[in-house]
Design an enzyme around this catalytic site. Structure first.
Site, PDB file in Angstrom:
ATOM      1  N   ASN A   9       0.832  -1.309   0.003  1.00 13.66           N
ATOM      2  CA  ASN A   9       0.055   0.022  -0.151  1.00 13.66           C
ATOM      3  C   ASN A   9       0.832   1.234  -0.047  1.00 13.66           C
ATOM      4  O   ASN A   9       1.509   1.568   1.055  1.00 13.66           O
ATOM      5  CB  ASN A   9      -1.051  -0.070   1.333  1.00 13.66           C
ATOM      6  CG  ASN A   9      -1.712   1.295   1.293  1.00 13.66           C
ATOM      7  OD1 ASN A   9      -1.687   2.011   0.559  1.00 13.66           O
ATOM      8  ND2 ASN A   9      -2.200   1.278   2.546  1.00 13.66           N
ATOM      9  N   TRP A  10       0.928   1.784  -1.182  1.00 11.39           N
ATOM     10  CA  TRP A  10       1.875   3.067  -1.210  1.00 11.39           C
ATOM     11  C   TRP A  10       1.354   4.282  -0.561  1.00 11.39           C
ATOM     12  O   TRP A  10       2.047   5.250  -0.569  1.00 11.39           O
ATOM     13  CB  TRP A  10       2.225   3.331  -2.679  1.00 11.39           C
ATOM     14  CG  TRP A  10       3.263   2.418  -3.242  1.00 11.39           C
ATOM     15  CD1 TRP A  10       3.721   1.339  -2.512  1.00 11.39           C
ATOM     16  CD2 TRP A  10       3.987   2.563  -4.716  1.00 11.39           C
ATOM     17  NE1 TRP A  10       4.687   0.757  -3.497  1.00 11.39           N
ATOM     18  CE2 TRP A  10       4.715   1.285  -4.627  1.00 11.39           C
ATOM     19  CE3 TRP A  10       3.743   3.525  -5.676  1.00 11.39           C
ATOM     20  CZ2 TRP A  10       5.579   1.213  -5.753  1.00 11.39           C
ATOM     21  CZ3 TRP A  10       4.457   3.209  -6.832  1.00 11.39           C
ATOM     22  CH2 TRP A  10       5.501   2.190  -6.768  1.00 11.39           C
ATOM     23  N   LYS A  11       0.023   4.106  -0.227  1.00 14.80           N
ATOM     24  CA  LYS A  11      -0.835   5.571   0.367  1.00 14.80           C
ATOM     25  C   LYS A  11      -0.316   6.715  -0.276  1.00 14.80           C
ATOM     26  O   LYS A  11      -0.394   6.526  -1.658  1.00 14.80           O
ATOM     27  CB  LYS A  11      -0.088   5.664   1.817  1.00 14.80           C
ATOM     28  CG  LYS A  11      -0.305   4.243   2.688  1.00 14.80           C
ATOM     29  CD  LYS A  11       0.152   4.428   3.991  1.00 14.80           C
ATOM     30  CE  LYS A  11      -0.130   3.213   4.906  1.00 14.80           C
ATOM     31  NZ  LYS A  11       0.211   3.229   6.333  1.00 14.80           N
ATOM     32  N   HIS A  93      -9.361   1.179   4.980  1.00 10.97           N
ATOM     33  CA  HIS A  93      -8.245   1.402   5.594  1.00 10.97           C
ATOM     34  C   HIS A  93      -8.480   2.275   6.847  1.00 10.97           C
ATOM     35  O   HIS A  93      -8.969   3.017   6.672  1.00 10.97           O
ATOM     36  CB  HIS A  93      -7.155   1.837   4.617  1.00 10.97           C
ATOM     37  CG  HIS A  93      -5.641   1.733   5.421  1.00 10.97           C
ATOM     38  ND1 HIS A  93      -5.271   2.566   6.311  1.00 10.97           N
ATOM     39  CD2 HIS A  93      -4.860   0.792   5.274  1.00 10.97           C
ATOM     40  CE1 HIS A  93      -4.071   2.260   6.547  1.00 10.97           C
ATOM     41  NE2 HIS A  93      -3.697   1.348   5.820  1.00 10.97           N
ATOM     42  N   GLU A  95      -6.773   4.669   7.942  1.00  9.34           N
ATOM     43  CA  GLU A  95      -6.461   5.942   7.881  1.00  9.34           C
ATOM     44  C   GLU A  95      -7.691   6.731   7.145  1.00  9.34           C
ATOM     45  O   GLU A  95      -7.948   7.701   7.429  1.00  9.34           O
ATOM     46  CB  GLU A  95      -5.120   6.261   6.907  1.00  9.34           C
ATOM     47  CG  GLU A  95      -3.964   5.734   7.702  1.00  9.34           C
ATOM     48  CD  GLU A  95      -2.876   5.381   6.914  1.00  9.34           C
ATOM     49  OE1 GLU A  95      -2.937   5.305   5.799  1.00  9.34           O
ATOM     50  OE2 GLU A  95      -1.741   4.979   7.603  1.00  9.34           O
ATOM     51  N   GLU A 163      -5.342  -5.304  10.659  1.00 10.70           N
ATOM     52  CA  GLU A 163      -4.122  -4.012  10.685  1.00 10.70           C
ATOM     53  C   GLU A 163      -4.522  -3.595  12.013  1.00 10.70           C
ATOM     54  O   GLU A 163      -5.200  -2.455  12.067  1.00 10.70           O
ATOM     55  CB  GLU A 163      -4.176  -3.187   9.442  1.00 10.70           C
ATOM     56  CG  GLU A 163      -3.812  -3.902   8.116  1.00 10.70           C
ATOM     57  CD  GLU A 163      -3.395  -2.856   7.420  1.00 10.70           C
ATOM     58  OE1 GLU A 163      -2.218  -2.886   7.017  1.00 10.70           O
ATOM     59  OE2 GLU A 163      -3.913  -1.731   6.969  1.00 10.70           O
ATOM     60  N   GLY A 169       2.730   2.250  10.832  1.00  7.87           N
ATOM     61  CA  GLY A 169       3.495   3.083  10.607  1.00  7.87           C
ATOM     62  C   GLY A 169       4.351   3.628  11.985  1.00  7.87           C
ATOM     63  O   GLY A 169       4.958   4.565  12.042  1.00  7.87           O
ATOM     64  N   SER A 209       3.483  -2.245  10.411  1.00  6.60           N
ATOM     65  CA  SER A 209       4.895  -2.299  10.542  1.00  6.60           C
ATOM     66  C   SER A 209       5.694  -3.550  10.237  1.00  6.60           C
ATOM     67  O   SER A 209       6.617  -3.947  10.942  1.00  6.60           O
ATOM     68  CB  SER A 209       5.321  -2.017  11.893  1.00  6.60           C
ATOM     69  OG  SER A 209       4.895  -0.526  12.423  1.00  6.60           O
ATOM     70  N   GLY A 230       2.972  -1.088   4.205  1.00 12.96           N
ATOM     71  CA  GLY A 230       2.954   0.378   3.852  1.00 12.96           C
ATOM     72  C   GLY A 230       4.462   0.611   3.525  1.00 12.96           C
ATOM     73  O   GLY A 230       4.800   0.604   2.545  1.00 12.96           O
ATOM     74  N   GLY A 231       4.870   1.345   4.543  1.00  9.37           N
ATOM     75  CA  GLY A 231       6.393   1.945   4.208  1.00  9.37           C
ATOM     76  C   GLY A 231       7.524   0.945   3.551  1.00  9.37           C
ATOM     77  O   GLY A 231       7.834   1.377   2.591  1.00  9.37           O
TER      78      GLY A 231
HETATM   79  P1  PGA Z   1       2.988   0.239   7.529  1.00  7.75           P
HETATM   80  O1  PGA Z   1       1.503   0.352   7.088  1.00  7.75           O
HETATM   81  O2  PGA Z   1       3.698  -1.001   6.822  1.00  7.75           O
HETATM   82  O3  PGA Z   1       3.890   1.271   6.982  1.00  7.75           O
HETATM   83  O4  PGA Z   1       2.919   0.035   9.013  1.00  7.75           O
HETATM   84  C1  PGA Z   1       0.715  -0.776   6.766  1.00  7.75           C
HETATM   85  C2  PGA Z   1      -0.786  -0.068   6.365  1.00  7.75           C
HETATM   86  O5  PGA Z   1      -1.143   0.722   6.565  1.00  7.75           O
HETATM   87  O6  PGA Z   1      -1.267  -0.930   5.504  1.00  7.75           O
END
Ligand code: PGA
Length: 249
Positions: A9-11, A93, A95, A163, A169, A209, A230-231
């Site tokens: 997920n590149w957000k 998600h 967020e 998640e 993050g 993470s 994500g990251g």
């Molecule tokens: P993260 O994000 O790996 O940067 O913690 C995961 C996500 O939000 O899907």
């Protein structure tokens, strides 16, 4: 047998130049290994699909509106996502639940829109740190799952990503026991609602993470069928070892 899945997920990260990461990724993934999906920002869906088409990588969107068209400034629909060539859509998600106030019922309607276009939804659910502190993690997960996943979920049209919000993050990761408890709980809920065949066919991803340094141990947990990353999905150099760990699990 559930095919393992590594989803990135590149957000709201990644410019046109970041698409080179897809080419690097495609050159290194094992076609007999896990499925790999990248969810770039909406502006990159078309070029990402063009790059990914001859490769083993699938592309996903990060959100879609429940309607197929209309006066919804700034939104995109599942029908538009289909035109890009993408095959997955993230839904719910944390967020978006937080910054766009997406409720379970809104996410439910998004998933119906995703299915109408024959795309696969990756439904994200997870408890907050406050929920965990209050001892209501399983209640939160059960409520999110029943409220946001419509009837008719199958191993083909739905993937669930567990998640924990407090792990996204932050570098904090639940213990393997905690991950195992939640994945077993979600699996049991799916089997109860959708029956043995479909309930056991829906893939369960862990997200929050995930890094090259912790991926292998997370993938030892039963009922973890992959990861939503994500990251560490932004650069092929970080995502490839995670994919390899999943293939080796
Ligand atoms: P993260 O994000 O790996 O940067 O913690 C995961 C996500 O939000 O899907």
């Amino acid at each position: 047998m559930r095919r393992k899945l590594a989803a990135g997920n590149w957000k709201m990260h990644g410019s046109v130049s970041a698409l080179a990461e897809l080419t690097t990724l495609a050159a290194q993934i094992d076609p007999r290994g896990c499925e790999t999906v990248i969810c770039p920002p909406a502006t990159l869906l078309f070029p990402a699909c063009n790059i990914a088409k001859p490769t083993e990588i699938a592309i996903g969107a990060q959100y879609c509106h429940p309607q197929s068209q209309g006066p919804f400034t700034g939104d995109i629909s599942a029908r538009m996502i289909v035109e890009t060539g993408a095959s997955y859509v993230l839904a719910g998600h944390s967020e978006r639940r937080e910054s766009h106030a997406e409720t379970d019922s809104a996410v439910h309607n998004q998933i119906l829109a995703v299915w109408k276009e024959n795309l696969t939804a990756i439904l994200c659910i997870g408890e907050s740190g406050e929920d965990r502190g209050a001892g209501i993690t399983l209640d939160t997960i059960a409520t999110q799952l029943s409220g946001s996943l419509p009837d008719g979920a199958t191993g083909e049209n739905a993937v669930i990503a567990y998640e924990p919000v407090w792990a996204i993050g932050t570098g904090d990761v639940p213990t393997l026991t905690q991950i195992s408890e939640l994945h077993d709980f979600i699996r049991a809920q799916l089997v109860r609602r959708f029956g043995d065949t479909q309930g056991n066919a829906i893939r369960l991803l862990y997200g929050g993470s995930v890094k090259p340094s912790n991926a292998a141990e997370i993938f030892t947990v039963e009922n973890v069928d992959g990861a939503l990353v994500g990251g560490a999905s932004l650069q092929a150099v970080d995502f490839i070892p995670i994919i390899q760990a999943l293939n080796d699990a």
